[in-house]
Write a protein that holds these residues in place. Structure first.
Motif, mmCIF file in Angstrom:
data_model
loop_
_atom_site.group_PDB
_atom_site.id
_atom_site.type_symbol
_atom_site.label_atom_id
_atom_site.label_comp_id
_atom_site.label_asym_id
_atom_site.label_seq_id
_atom_site.Cartn_x
_atom_site.Cartn_y
_atom_site.Cartn_z
ATOM 1 N N MET A 136 0.808 -1.188 0.000
ATOM 2 C CA MET A 136 0.000 0.000 0.000
ATOM 3 C C MET A 136 0.862 1.268 0.000
ATOM 4 S SD MET A 136 -3.058 0.784 -0.172
ATOM 5 C CE MET A 136 -4.577 1.217 0.480
ATOM 6 N N ARG A 137 1.980 1.219 0.741
ATOM 7 C CA ARG A 137 2.891 2.363 0.779
ATOM 8 C C ARG A 137 3.449 2.674 -0.606
ATOM 9 N NH1 ARG A 137 6.829 2.660 5.934
ATOM 10 N NH2 ARG A 137 5.217 2.987 7.474
ATOM 11 N N LEU B 106 1.720 7.571 -6.310
ATOM 12 C CA LEU B 106 0.767 8.659 -6.528
ATOM 13 C C LEU B 106 1.369 10.004 -6.121
ATOM 14 C CD1 LEU B 106 -2.589 7.046 -5.404
ATOM 15 C CD2 LEU B 106 -1.882 7.635 -7.720
ATOM 16 N N PHE B 107 2.050 10.034 -4.985
ATOM 17 C CA PHE B 107 2.699 11.264 -4.539
ATOM 18 C C PHE B 107 3.752 11.719 -5.549
ATOM 19 C CE2 PHE B 107 6.275 13.285 -2.349
ATOM 20 C CZ PHE B 107 5.633 14.419 -1.863
ATOM 21 N N PHE C 250 5.528 15.420 -9.711
ATOM 22 C CA PHE C 250 6.058 15.635 -11.060
ATOM 23 C C PHE C 250 5.150 16.561 -11.856
ATOM 24 C CE2 PHE C 250 6.062 14.356 -15.543
ATOM 25 C CZ PHE C 250 7.362 14.712 -15.864
ATOM 26 N N GLN C 251 3.838 16.343 -11.788
ATOM 27 C CA GLN C 251 2.888 17.189 -12.512
ATOM 28 C C GLN C 251 2.941 18.621 -12.000
ATOM 29 O OE1 GLN C 251 1.331 16.554 -15.156
ATOM 30 N NE2 GLN C 251 1.506 14.357 -15.282
#
Length: 96
Positions: free
Chosen positions: A1-2, A8-9, A14-15
């Motif tokens: 899960m980490r 996602l982080f 990056f975005q």
């Protein structure tokens, strides 16, 4: 899960960083208005340079139609002093 949260982080970071790029390329001073012309003059060393009329006339089409008072010299996007010598405000063989 980490690993999923970390992934996602990382994607969000990056975005965010990519969106912060303002897109400056160093040529923002260029005026793209029709009729403006630019010439690149390469020099090997710093100093004062004298461009005689024959050199200008051989490399610039319609030199006689250019107003000498409209000439501007740029270095790294900043205006630099230029001294244009003409006779009666027009280019001739004594100009530089």
């Amino acid at each position: 899960m980490r690993k999923i949260y970390f992934l996602l982080f990382t994607i969000c970071l990056f975005q965010f960083c990519r969106a912060q790029h303002v897109g400056l390329y160093g040529n923002e001073w260029v005026d793209y208005t029709p009729g403006h012309q630019y010439w690149k003059i390469k020099v090997k060393t710093d100093g004062f340079y004298h461009l005689p009329y024959t050199t200008l006339n051989n490399n610039i089409a319609n030199l006689s139609s250019i107003n000498p008072n409209d000439l501007v010299l740029y270095h790294n996007g900043q205006k630099v002093y230029i001294d244009v010598h003409t006779t009666a405000g027009v280019f001739d063989t004594a100009s530089y």
